[in-house]
Motif scaffolding. Sequence first.
Motif, short mmCIF file in Angstrom:
data_model
loop_
_atom_site.label_atom_id
_atom_site.label_comp_id
_atom_site.label_asym_id
_atom_site.label_seq_id
_atom_site.Cartn_x
_atom_site.Cartn_y
_atom_site.Cartn_z
N ARG A 1 56.72 -11.27 19.69
CA ARG A 1 57.12 -11.20 18.22
C ARG A 1 56.09 -12.36 17.75
O ARG A 1 56.00 -12.67 16.54
N PHE A 2 55.50 -12.47 18.45
CA PHE A 2 54.48 -14.02 18.42
C PHE A 2 52.80 -13.00 17.51
O PHE A 2 52.14 -13.26 17.18
N GLN B 1 57.17 -29.12 23.02
CA GLN B 1 57.57 -29.80 21.26
C GLN B 1 58.83 -28.65 21.37
O GLN B 1 58.51 -27.57 22.11
N HIS C 1 50.49 -21.29 21.76
CA HIS C 1 49.40 -21.35 20.01
C HIS C 1 48.58 -21.41 19.94
O HIS C 1 48.05 -22.22 20.99
N SER D 1 61.79 -22.56 22.47
CA SER D 1 62.64 -21.35 23.57
C SER D 1 61.20 -21.10 25.10
O SER D 1 60.41 -21.74 24.82
N TYR E 1 48.54 -15.05 20.71
CA TYR E 1 48.97 -16.36 21.73
C TYR E 1 48.67 -16.25 23.17
O TYR E 1 48.61 -15.32 23.25
N TRP F 1 47.65 -24.88 20.54
CA TRP F 1 47.98 -25.85 21.98
C TRP F 1 46.88 -25.70 22.79
O TRP F 1 47.84 -26.20 23.69
N ARG G 1 56.45 -20.05 28.65
CA ARG G 1 56.32 -20.60 27.32
C ARG G 1 54.97 -19.51 26.44
O ARG G 1 53.52 -20.13 27.13
N VAL G 2 55.49 -19.46 25.48
CA VAL G 2 54.34 -18.65 24.36
C VAL G 2 53.30 -19.99 24.39
O VAL G 2 54.09 -21.66 23.17
#
Lengths: 150, 155
Positions: free
Chosen positions: A84-85, A46, A28, A64, A89, A31, A25-26
């Motif tokens: 893509r992040f 979430q 942020h 995702s 991250y 978080w 899980r990526v």
Amino acid sequence: MPDPPEPSSVYADDPAIADDAVLLRVVHPKWVEWEPEPRLKSEAFQDYPGARLVEVGVPAVAMSVALLDDVLSHGQPAEAALKRFGSDYGIASLTAGQVRACEQGILRWPTDQEPWHAMVFSLQGPKRSRRHRKLLAERAELIRLPARTA
Amino acid sequence: MSDLLVRPSDESESAAALSRQSVFFVPPVPSSAVSFAEPINPSWLPAALRELSSFAELRPNWDGYQAAPVGLSAIATAARVLRGLPPSLRRPTLTPTAEGGISLQWQRGGHDFSLEVTESRPAVVYAQSGDRWWEGPLDEAPGFVVDAFKAAAFA
């Protein structure tokens, strides 16, 4: 705008994803609670916002993840989940068994850009409860810290 | 509990009517009260309000997962909650949510209390003390939620 359908009415857990499969899980930077030690907040788990499902391209709320085995089978390192992040991250890992123990289902949802993409969805109710998000946060391991924000 | 925690803005205080400056105004302590009175606001309040202010900068899809920007009304509600807290309370953890709301959380030992405010629905509470937990609208919170809040939030 009508409420989206309950995820369990749209998605089905894939038993071919073994309980010991690793999900990434990526994370942020907002978080992570940094003091006294870095720990994941429940917000890291979430669902997509219900009002944005069309943009996401999915029929019901879910979150995702990347299937590590699929990342590796495509000749990519685990960090490919961040493609893509961006480098700010972080990454958290859970097993499929840990996710299922929190009343969640898992199914593959590959995309052209991320063939390892999968989705985790709540088996109860219209979306993942805070209770289950908290349990996921407690069980997950932060394998890569995000950049620490001010 | 509901007396302490403020509901989301009503129509008389729409998001358009709120300026960022007014949202984060902290009333000064009267000089005559300095020597004799307890602090009116928690010492962490200014830093917490600055953190809330930073949430207003978040753009659509700020998390890479299509998160909504945090609404000014949600920020204003969270700021009012913070300004209403007694100085003996510990600073909550503030987190923007994917739906454009704000979560205020206190956690200590086996006690956990969080309040999520958004623009589009009433505030939602999550409370846990040991193995006992509850989650739902603030108006429906059972009595143990207050105990969980006290155990998690007070210094």
